[in-house]
Design a protein around this motif. Structure first.
Motif, short mmCIF file in Angstrom:
data_model
loop_
_atom_site.label_atom_id
_atom_site.label_comp_id
_atom_site.label_asym_id
_atom_site.label_seq_id
_atom_site.Cartn_x
_atom_site.Cartn_y
_atom_site.Cartn_z
N LEU A 1 -46.15 -20.31 87.03
CA LEU A 1 -45.61 -18.81 87.07
C LEU A 1 -44.73 -18.75 88.15
O LEU A 1 -43.66 -17.90 88.08
CB LEU A 1 -46.72 -17.71 87.34
N THR A 2 -44.80 -19.45 89.45
CA THR A 2 -43.84 -19.22 90.74
C THR A 2 -42.25 -19.46 90.42
O THR A 2 -41.88 -18.46 90.92
CB THR A 2 -44.34 -20.31 91.90
N PRO A 3 -42.06 -20.41 89.67
CA PRO A 3 -40.50 -20.41 89.63
C PRO A 3 -39.91 -19.38 88.28
O PRO A 3 -38.72 -19.45 88.26
CB PRO A 3 -40.28 -22.06 88.97
N ARG A 4 -40.88 -19.03 87.81
CA ARG A 4 -40.37 -18.19 86.49
C ARG A 4 -40.52 -16.58 86.51
O ARG A 4 -39.89 -15.89 86.06
CB ARG A 4 -41.20 -18.58 85.32
N LEU A 5 -41.38 -16.44 87.57
CA LEU A 5 -41.80 -14.91 87.77
C LEU A 5 -41.74 -14.35 89.23
O LEU A 5 -42.15 -15.17 89.96
CB LEU A 5 -43.44 -14.79 87.26
N ASN A 6 -41.11 -13.17 89.16
CA ASN A 6 -40.98 -12.51 90.54
C ASN A 6 -42.40 -11.55 90.38
O ASN A 6 -42.37 -10.53 89.83
CB ASN A 6 -39.72 -11.80 90.56
N LEU A 7 -43.35 -11.71 91.36
CA LEU A 7 -44.69 -10.96 91.37
C LEU A 7 -44.78 -9.92 92.40
O LEU A 7 -44.25 -10.30 93.73
CB LEU A 7 -45.87 -11.80 91.58
N GLN A 8 -44.70 -8.69 91.98
CA GLN A 8 -44.63 -7.41 93.08
C GLN A 8 -45.96 -6.73 92.82
O GLN A 8 -46.47 -6.40 91.71
CB GLN A 8 -43.63 -6.52 92.72
N PHE A 9 -46.50 -6.13 93.92
CA PHE A 9 -47.76 -5.71 94.08
C PHE A 9 -47.48 -4.06 94.70
O PHE A 9 -46.90 -4.03 95.62
CB PHE A 9 -48.90 -6.15 94.86
N TYR A 10 -48.20 -3.11 94.01
CA TYR A 10 -48.16 -1.74 94.51
C TYR A 10 -49.46 -1.17 94.18
O TYR A 10 -50.35 -1.48 93.59
CB TYR A 10 -47.27 -0.85 93.39
N TYR A 11 -49.86 -0.12 95.18
CA TYR A 11 -51.19 0.42 95.17
C TYR A 11 -51.00 1.96 95.65
O TYR A 11 -50.16 2.49 96.14
CB TYR A 11 -51.86 -0.17 96.44
#
Length: 751
Positions: free
Chosen positions: A452-462
């Motif tokens: 996932l790391t080189p393919r995906l930009n992961l953002q968290f919101y709350y």
């Protein structure tokens, strides 16, 4: 003048709300920004008026040193500018100049100013570019010049939110996708690009009719033409706004097949609605559900599997299988029958290059057979992916291609992060505790085998949501205290970012209210427009992360045969004396309580937090009924990497009337702490206020900041070659050491 006066009044009311001392706006908290943008959506020709007012207010805030106004005003301005049908270059230039001024201010002002300045520079050259990129990525429209995709994942714990709230959210997210086909979104991009470039000279009614009568294939063709023209203008530094307008005029004339744009009837500026983003709602019922959804987003199995087998395939789906399929050119691998005997002379004549130069070196190389086993990438080769966690750059290919003499090999293209997953958590601190667990598990998977790391930009919101809204004053006071206790993270983010407090934290009780409304057309009108719009605004404009330290805990049980348990927590760890079960233990406990008082004897060893930041180990013994470790500070200026431990200590007092005991609250600050029951009496450990995550029969535990799994792996490998090195050396020195959970807000932490 009347319209401008009304808009100015609304903007000033918004600013008074940020000051926090305007009681008249308290009932409307959280809706002022939304109503302002909705008013402009109803009459898009007023967009320029709002932008001009916001620019004046920004300049006034800068002169008067009202810095807490700057980021909210700037986000409001940029959101208006993205959705506006047409903004003059003179107005864009003023906004651009103001953003450049922010570069002299500290973070986060300079960070946000730089980001918006870069976007505005492209928007000035190619009007409509920001709108176009947002729609393409959010709707996952196929486009070679801009191949990025985004998706919003809303996760809610069904055991924390009521069924009514979950059903309302499911209904709203489904309603947001109604009548949003790819064709409609492509038409929106075409119409907005034409109007942004040509202004009032664009005949929107004729353009809409022309697109409506076209087959989908033709609409897609013109969509690709417009996207290519806009992206080309935005990426080429030598192209100016006039050249871009000329290029779009040609596309407009060819598409419309009528008069030039200058002779078109002028009906004024009309708005093109910004489609709702792609949102999926998930009830979080499985521990690895987040990882599964992210994998499906990157590489949907439904394209190659039957829907009925999808769930079963995911259950047997391991990260190693994905990697083995995706290492070679990111294509699906199929089994083929090999006819190669492995003998050089059996190769067909066509395999040899007739124009290859023949010499001794070539002949030697030609007679050597390469190994038939594909070399798997080592963990060291994977470190390029892991150095910056989920926010690092793309990775380089894992293995080198084998060369054949005379056959030029094309180097594999580096992986790009074309996908962005925006994960929105709904609930209180307990769901954030589950997120910390899932994030830690995901990072460990990525350390073993990177996918996932080189393919995906992961953002968290709350988004905090607390059920229950009492009406009585006493009950309301108790509910406020309960809300503050269960939503410590939301409270910290609200103190750090006033715009988060104004737009997001106010949803805490508003979402349950809307879910409890009786089913009616007016209810669907409000919820569809409000909840979905606020979530979309949050994920679109909230790009500044606040990083929270994740803590690791290791618990040891009174049964020697039971293996120690390891877990993580984000907000709180609570211990309590466990009641004795057996009759013998109960009698001993009563005698001990009579002599020594309630509680158990503990040995506490911790590294004390001092101003000099030097390590200072402290060890003490005490009798206690329990303790609470808080990882979220009460003030945004305090250090986030610090545990505030509140210990309830039992003090024995001897006086003339006999022996008595009193409970004293002791507070200490620590980074690492070890607690052991000296009399082997067990206690319970509860993590993140979640009763489902309670450990019983615990006699000892160790708490410390959780380390980034990739750091641990690299540190282990380094220690093999330098056994006596205590400090970090080599690559480890530059890798993130602690595991931080980033949660996005509008401004980050404003000091």
């Amino acid at each position: 003048a009347e319209v401008e006066s009304d808009i100015l009044r609304r903007v000033r009311t918004l600013l008074r709300e940020l000051d926090g001392h305007h009681p008249a706006c308290q009932p409307d908290r959280g809706m002022l920004r939304w109503t302002l943008h909705k008013k402009i959506d109803q009459n898009p020709s007023n967009s320029s008026i709002l932008v001009r007012i916001l620019v004046k207010e920004l300049e006034r805030a800068e002169r008067g040193d009202y810095r807490h106004y700057i980021i909210p005003l700037l986000h409001t301005l940029m959101y208006t500018l993205i959705k506006a049908p047409c903004i003059s270059d003179e107005l864009c230039s003023r906004v651009y100049d103001f953003c450049k001024k922010l570069l002299t201010l500290p973070k986060p002002f300079c960070t946000i100013g730089l980001d918006y300045a870069v976007r505005l520079k492209m928007e000035r050259t190619a009007p409509g570019m920001l709108y176009q990129r947002m729609v393409i990525s959010e709707q996952s429209l196929k486009s070679d010049p801009y191949p990025y995709q985004e998706k919003i994942f809303i996760f809610a714990d069904p055991e924390l939110l009521s069924e009514a709230i979950c059903n309302a959210l499911v209904t709203d997210t489904e309603a947001a996708q109604v009548s949003q086909s790819p064709r409609v979104c492509m038409c929106c991009v075409i119409i907005h690009a034409m109007q942004a470039a040509l202004g009032e000279g664009c005949d929107l009614s004729s353009l809409r009719m022309s697109l409506q009568d076209m087959p989908t294939s033709k609409v897609e063709h013109w969509f690709q033409q417009v996207v290519a023209a806009v992206e080309c203008a935005g990426s080429e530094a030598s192209m100016d706004r006039g050249q871009h307008v000329e290029k779009l005029e040609k596309i407009y004339c060819a598409l419309l097949g009528s008069l030039p744009p200058g002779d078109a009837p002028r009906g004024g500026l009309q708005g093109t609605p910004l489609p709702n983003p792609n949102i999926s709602f998930h009830l979080w019922t499985e521990d690895d559900q987040l990882w599964k959804e992210l994998v499906l987003f990157i590489r949907p199995l439904s394209q190659s599997c039957e829907p009925d087998r999808l769930s079963q395939d995911l259950d047997n789906f391991e990260i190693q299988d994905i990697i083995s399929e995706c290492e070679c050119c990111e294509q699906t691998r199929f089994s083929v029958l090999s006819t190669d005997s492995g003998i050089e002379r059996d190769l067909p004549p066509a395999a040899e290059e007739p124009f290859a130069p023949c010499n001794t070196d070539t002949e030697q190389s030609r007679l050597q057979r390469k190994g038939g086993i594909k070399k798997k990438p080592s963990p060291l080769e994977s470190m390029a992916f892991l150095q910056t966690g989920c926010n690092g750059p793309g990775a380089k290919p894992a293995a080198k291609a084998q060369k054949r003499t005379g056959v030029p090999t094309k180097p594999a293209a580096p992986l790009q992060r074309l996908h962005t997953a925006r994960v929105v958590l709904l609930g209180d601190d307990r769901i954030l505790g589950r997120l910390a667990q899932a994030y830690h598990s995901l990072r460990k998977r990525e350390t073993r085998r990177v996918f996932l790391t080189p393919r995906l930009n992961l953002q968290f919101y709350y988004i905090p949501v607390v059920t229950g809204q009492p009406s009585a004053p006493a009950a309301a006071t108790h509910a406020a205290a309960s809300h503050e206790e269960l939503c410590e993270v939301a409270g910290y983010l609200s103190r750090a970012d006033p715009w988060y407090e104004s737009n997001i934290n106010t949803l805490c009780h508003m979402i349950p209210k809307l879910a409890a409304m009786p089913s009616s057309p007016s209810k669907h009108l409000v919820t569809d427009l409000f909840i979905t719009d606020v979530i979309a605004y949050y994920v679109r404009m909230g790009a500044q992360p606040v990083c929270f330290q994740v803590y690791a805990v290791k618990v040891f049980f009174n049964d020697p045969a039971q293996e120690p348990a390891e877990d993580v927590f984000l907000t709180e760890l609570c211990t309590q004396v466990q009641e004795s079960i057996s009759y013998r233990e109960l009698n001993l406990t009563k005698k001990k309580t009579t002599l020594e008082g309630p509680g158990i004897d503990l040995t506490v060893t911790y590294s004390k937090v001092v101003l000099s930041d030097r390590a200072k180990e402290v060890s003490t013994s005490l009798r206690s009924t329990g303790l609470v470790m808080k990882a979220i500070p009460g003030d945004e200026a305090e250090d986030l990497v610090c545990l505030n431990v509140n210990v309830t200590e039992i003090i024995r007092i001897n006086n003339l009337s006999g022996r008595s005991f009193s409970a004293v609250a002791n507070r200490l600050k620590a980074r690492n702490i070890k607690i052991r029951s000296t009399e082997q009496r067990p206690f319970t450990v509860c993590l993140d206020k979640d009763s489902r995550r309670t450990y019983r029969n615990v006699i000892s535990m160790e708490v410390s900041p959780c380390l980034e799994p990739s750091y641990c792996l690299q540190k282990t490998r380094t220690m093999k070659f330098s056994l006596h090195e205590a400090e970090d050396v080599g690559l480890v020195k530059y890798m993130p050491k602690s595991l931080l959970l980033p949660i996005n807000t509008f401004a980050g932490v404003i000091q």
